[in-house]
Design an enzyme around this catalytic site. Structure first.
Site, PDB file in Angstrom:
ATOM      1  N   CYS A  71       0.825  -1.211   0.000  1.00  0.00           N
ATOM      2  CA  CYS A  71       0.000   0.000   0.000  1.00  0.00           C
ATOM      3  C   CYS A  71       0.863   1.268   0.000  1.00  0.00           C
ATOM      4  O   CYS A  71       2.009   1.267   0.463  1.00  0.00           O
ATOM      5  CB  CYS A  71      -0.887   0.032   1.243  1.00  0.00           C
ATOM      6  SG  CYS A  71      -2.266  -1.106   1.188  1.00  0.00           S
ATOM      7  N   GLU A  73       0.586   3.944   1.828  1.00  0.00           N
ATOM      8  CA  GLU A  73       0.924   4.464   3.162  1.00  0.00           C
ATOM      9  C   GLU A  73       2.171   3.773   3.712  1.00  0.00           C
ATOM     10  O   GLU A  73       3.040   4.409   4.319  1.00  0.00           O
ATOM     11  CB  GLU A  73      -0.233   4.238   4.147  1.00  0.00           C
ATOM     12  CG  GLU A  73      -1.523   4.947   3.788  1.00  0.00           C
ATOM     13  CD  GLU A  73      -2.447   4.105   2.907  1.00  0.00           C
ATOM     14  OE1 GLU A  73      -1.945   3.399   2.013  1.00  0.00           O
ATOM     15  OE2 GLU A  73      -3.667   4.180   3.105  1.00  0.00           O
ATOM     16  N   CYS A 111      -6.370   1.361   4.756  1.00  0.00           N
ATOM     17  CA  CYS A 111      -6.889   0.021   5.058  1.00  0.00           C
ATOM     18  C   CYS A 111      -6.480  -0.362   6.482  1.00  0.00           C
ATOM     19  O   CYS A 111      -5.696   0.346   7.127  1.00  0.00           O
ATOM     20  CB  CYS A 111      -6.373  -0.999   4.042  1.00  0.00           C
ATOM     21  SG  CYS A 111      -4.653  -1.485   4.305  1.00  0.00           S
ATOM     22  N   CYS A 114      -2.722  -0.654   7.126  1.00  0.00           N
ATOM     23  CA  CYS A 114      -2.062   0.660   7.129  1.00  0.00           C
ATOM     24  C   CYS A 114      -2.355   1.414   8.428  1.00  0.00           C
ATOM     25  O   CYS A 114      -1.485   2.108   8.948  1.00  0.00           O
ATOM     26  CB  CYS A 114      -2.502   1.467   5.921  1.00  0.00           C
ATOM     27  SG  CYS A 114      -1.824   0.818   4.387  1.00  0.00           S
TER      28      CYS A 114
HETATM   29  N1  THU Z   1      -4.388   0.524  -1.324  1.00  0.00           N
HETATM   30  C1  THU Z   1      -3.478   1.371  -0.754  1.00  0.00           C
HETATM   31  O1  THU Z   1      -2.442   1.687  -1.359  1.00  0.00           O
HETATM   32  N2  THU Z   1      -3.738   1.846   0.487  1.00  0.00           N
HETATM   33  C2  THU Z   1      -4.855   1.556   1.209  1.00  0.00           C
HETATM   34  O2  THU Z   1      -4.969   1.955   2.357  1.00  0.00           O
HETATM   35  C3  THU Z   1      -5.933   0.805   0.589  1.00  0.00           C
HETATM   36  C4  THU Z   1      -5.609   0.113  -0.676  1.00  0.00           C
HETATM   37  C5  THU Z   1      -4.104  -0.018  -2.656  1.00  0.00           C
HETATM   38  C6  THU Z   1      -3.826  -1.487  -2.659  1.00  0.00           C
HETATM   39  C7  THU Z   1      -4.192  -1.860  -4.080  1.00  0.00           C
HETATM   40  O3  THU Z   1      -3.040  -1.653  -4.900  1.00  0.00           O
HETATM   41  C8  THU Z   1      -5.265  -0.855  -4.478  1.00  0.00           C
HETATM   42  O4  THU Z   1      -5.219   0.174  -3.511  1.00  0.00           O
HETATM   43  C9  THU Z   1      -6.679  -1.433  -4.524  1.00  0.00           C
HETATM   44  O5  THU Z   1      -6.976  -2.092  -3.353  1.00  0.00           O
END
Ligand code: THU
Length: 171
Positions: A71, A73, A111, A114
């Site tokens: 992710c 973050e 998420c 994170c």
């Molecule tokens: N994703 C993030 O980068 N951060 C989050 O807090 C939620 C999800 C990304 C993971 C994946 O590459 C895309 O968003 C779709 O889930």
């Protein structure tokens, strides 16, 4: 009963933010443009601000083995730590369908994993990290403290460990 969507606080636009927060959100938007997201086709950008005022960016990094994706973050927090400046006071996060930064969409909040990572950083910096969350074009922004996004979190104190001594701040 399934989880009910929580009422969201009234959002602001990025123009209504204080200049420091708006600048951090702009860095998150820049980072989102570097996302590697061929599978979800959803770009996320994050930018961390540390007590020294320095900022560090990250974007999501996906993989053909879907589950190992990283992710935005976590990428931004890792960049700060690797720079020897893990004294985090704020993080901005935004996301949008890849290639469509101006499409409205909903506010992106971190998420669960994170939130846990940000929570750890808040114990290191001894600061209830501010989490500035926006949609793709900054027309909707909400700001929380990490203690609000992860109430009753499991953290270093649960294990009786003082992590403040791991704080790193560059000159
Ligand atoms: N994703 C993030 O980068 N951060 C989050 O807090 C939620 C999800 C990304 C993971 C994946 O590459 C895309 O968003 C779709 O889930």
């Amino acid at each position: 009963m399934r989880p009910q969507p929580q009422a969201q606080p009234k959002s602001k636009t990025s123009d209504e933010l204080d200049p420091q927060d708006r600048a951090l959100l702009e860095e998150a938007a820049e980072a989102a443009e570097t996302a590697y997201a061929p599978y979800s086709k959803f770009s996320v950008g994050a930018a961390v601000r540390t007590r020294s005022g320095k900022t560090y960016k990250g974007s999501n990094l996906e993989n053909a083995a879907y589950g190992v994706a990283m992710c935005a973050e976590v990428a931004a927090l890792t960049a700060a730590n690797t720079a020897g400046d893990f004294d985090v006071v704020a993080i901005a996060v935004l996301g949008h369908p890849a290639g469509e930064p101006t499409r409205g969409h909903d506010i992106v909040t971190p998420c669960g994993r994170c939130r846990q990572m940000i929570y750890e950083a808040s114990w290191v910096s001894d600061h209830d990290v501010r989490v500035i969350c926006a949609n793709g074009d900054g027309s909707k922004v909400n700001t929380w403290k990490i203690s609000e996004l992860l109430p009753s979190g499991f953290g270093p104190s649960t294990l009786g460990i003082d992590v403040k001594r791991f704080r790193k701040a560059s000159e």
